[in-house]
Motif scaffolding. Structure first.
Motif, PDB file in Angstrom:
ATOM      1  N   TYR A  80      44.345 -58.694  61.102  1.00  0.00           N
ATOM      2  CA  TYR A  80      44.891 -57.160  60.656  1.00  0.00           C
ATOM      3  C   TYR A  80      43.790 -56.283  61.322  1.00  0.00           C
ATOM      4  O   TYR A  80      42.664 -56.344  61.509  1.00  0.00           O
ATOM      5  CB  TYR A  80      44.360 -57.005  59.131  1.00  0.00           C
ATOM      6  N   ARG A  81      44.311 -55.070  61.596  1.00  0.00           N
ATOM      7  CA  ARG A  81      43.760 -54.071  62.436  1.00  0.00           C
ATOM      8  C   ARG A  81      44.035 -52.692  61.769  1.00  0.00           C
ATOM      9  O   ARG A  81      45.588 -52.465  61.478  1.00  0.00           O
ATOM     10  CB  ARG A  81      43.952 -53.852  64.121  1.00  0.00           C
TER      11      ARG A  81
ATOM     12  N   SER B  81      48.496 -57.107  62.363  1.00  0.00           N
ATOM     13  CA  SER B  81      48.665 -56.770  63.828  1.00  0.00           C
ATOM     14  C   SER B  81      48.990 -58.100  64.598  1.00  0.00           C
ATOM     15  O   SER B  81      49.335 -57.865  65.835  1.00  0.00           O
ATOM     16  CB  SER B  81      47.280 -56.247  64.294  1.00  0.00           C
TER      17      SER B  81
ATOM     18  N   TYR C 143      51.422 -60.377  68.979  1.00  0.00           N
ATOM     19  CA  TYR C 143      50.606 -59.174  68.302  1.00  0.00           C
ATOM     20  C   TYR C 143      51.418 -57.895  68.432  1.00  0.00           C
ATOM     21  O   TYR C 143      52.393 -57.868  69.328  1.00  0.00           O
ATOM     22  CB  TYR C 143      49.288 -59.083  68.716  1.00  0.00           C
ATOM     23  N   ASN C 144      51.275 -56.973  67.707  1.00  0.00           N
ATOM     24  CA  ASN C 144      51.821 -55.698  67.723  1.00  0.00           C
ATOM     25  C   ASN C 144      51.294 -54.932  68.821  1.00  0.00           C
ATOM     26  O   ASN C 144      50.283 -54.165  68.898  1.00  0.00           O
ATOM     27  CB  ASN C 144      51.511 -54.799  66.253  1.00  0.00           C
TER      28      ASN C 144
ATOM     29  N   LEU D 223      51.013 -50.809  68.323  1.00  0.00           N
ATOM     30  CA  LEU D 223      49.689 -50.661  67.813  1.00  0.00           C
ATOM     31  C   LEU D 223      48.508 -50.867  68.661  1.00  0.00           C
ATOM     32  O   LEU D 223      47.709 -50.159  68.614  1.00  0.00           O
ATOM     33  CB  LEU D 223      49.365 -51.772  66.514  1.00  0.00           C
ATOM     34  N   GLU D 224      48.456 -51.848  69.437  1.00  0.00           N
ATOM     35  CA  GLU D 224      47.436 -52.067  70.283  1.00  0.00           C
ATOM     36  C   GLU D 224      47.235 -50.822  71.298  1.00  0.00           C
ATOM     37  O   GLU D 224      46.188 -50.435  71.677  1.00  0.00           O
ATOM     38  CB  GLU D 224      47.418 -53.215  71.094  1.00  0.00           C
TER      39      GLU D 224
ATOM     40  N   GLN E 263      58.773 -51.136  66.099  1.00  0.00           N
ATOM     41  CA  GLN E 263      57.606 -51.702  66.730  1.00  0.00           C
ATOM     42  C   GLN E 263      57.917 -52.612  67.778  1.00  0.00           C
ATOM     43  O   GLN E 263      59.074 -53.317  67.940  1.00  0.00           O
ATOM     44  CB  GLN E 263      56.788 -52.570  65.648  1.00  0.00           C
TER      45      GLN E 263
ATOM     46  N   TRP F 133      56.491 -56.123  69.679  1.00  0.00           N
ATOM     47  CA  TRP F 133      55.428 -57.206  69.514  1.00  0.00           C
ATOM     48  C   TRP F 133      55.616 -58.139  71.076  1.00  0.00           C
ATOM     49  O   TRP F 133      56.574 -57.982  71.651  1.00  0.00           O
ATOM     50  CB  TRP F 133      56.151 -58.173  68.561  1.00  0.00           C
TER      51      TRP F 133
END
Length: 160
Positions: free
Chosen positions: A76-77, A82, A97-98, A101-102, A126, A128
């Motif tokens: 989680y981030r 995440s 991972y997302n 978001l990264e 999103q 991934w």
């Protein structure tokens, strides 16, 4: 001892491709001195980026994933799920991972989003990334064979 240890950035690889990156790097290293050995690859990351309607945090890794690893970690981030990591630190590791978001919160590699847009990405979704990290031990013992494998991995973009 090797003349140089080099890491080629994903942005450069995305813009010129593996073969041109190797050619440019070889030119630079050759100006430093005589190199008689083939390139030795110590790590390769292979990945696919995708959008999905599924919530990635609904998977139960012990039941929904087929893996030999004993190490599965949930991440989680920024107060949101995440991603997952599998077998990191071994010969082969994997991450789901997302990537959006990264990019937004950490790497700031916005050029990747431009590649997604050109491939038809809907910005409401999103993105991934499923990424596999292969260490030197995992790669073929022949450096030239490993390099040939890398050169044959051509980037392809497209969203359905």
């Amino acid at each position: 001892m090797p003349m140089a240890y080099v890491q080629i950035s994903s942005e450069y690889l995305s813009s010129v491709g593996v073969e041109q990156a190797e050619k440019s790097l070889r030119y630079i290293v050759d100006t430093l001195g005589m190199v008689n050995e083939p390139a030795n690859i110590s790590r390769v990351d292979l990945f696919v980026d995708f959008s999905a309607e599924l919530r990635m945090d609904t998977f139960d890794p012990l039941h929904d994933w087929v893996t030999r690893t004993q190490s599965i970690d949930l991440h989680y981030r920024h107060n949101q799920f995440s991603g997952w990591s599998f077998g990191m630190g071994g010969d082969i590791g994997a991450r789901l991972y997302n990537k959006r978001l990264e990019i937004e919160k950490k790497s700031k590699k916005f050029y990747i989003m431009e590649l997604w847009l050109a491939a038809g990405w809907n910005t409401d979704n999103q993105v991934w990334r499923m990424e596999f990290e292969a260490s030197a031990k995992c790669l073929n013992s022949s450096a030239s064979a490993s390099w040939t494998i890398c050169c044959n991995c051509k980037p392809r973009f497209g969203f359905i």
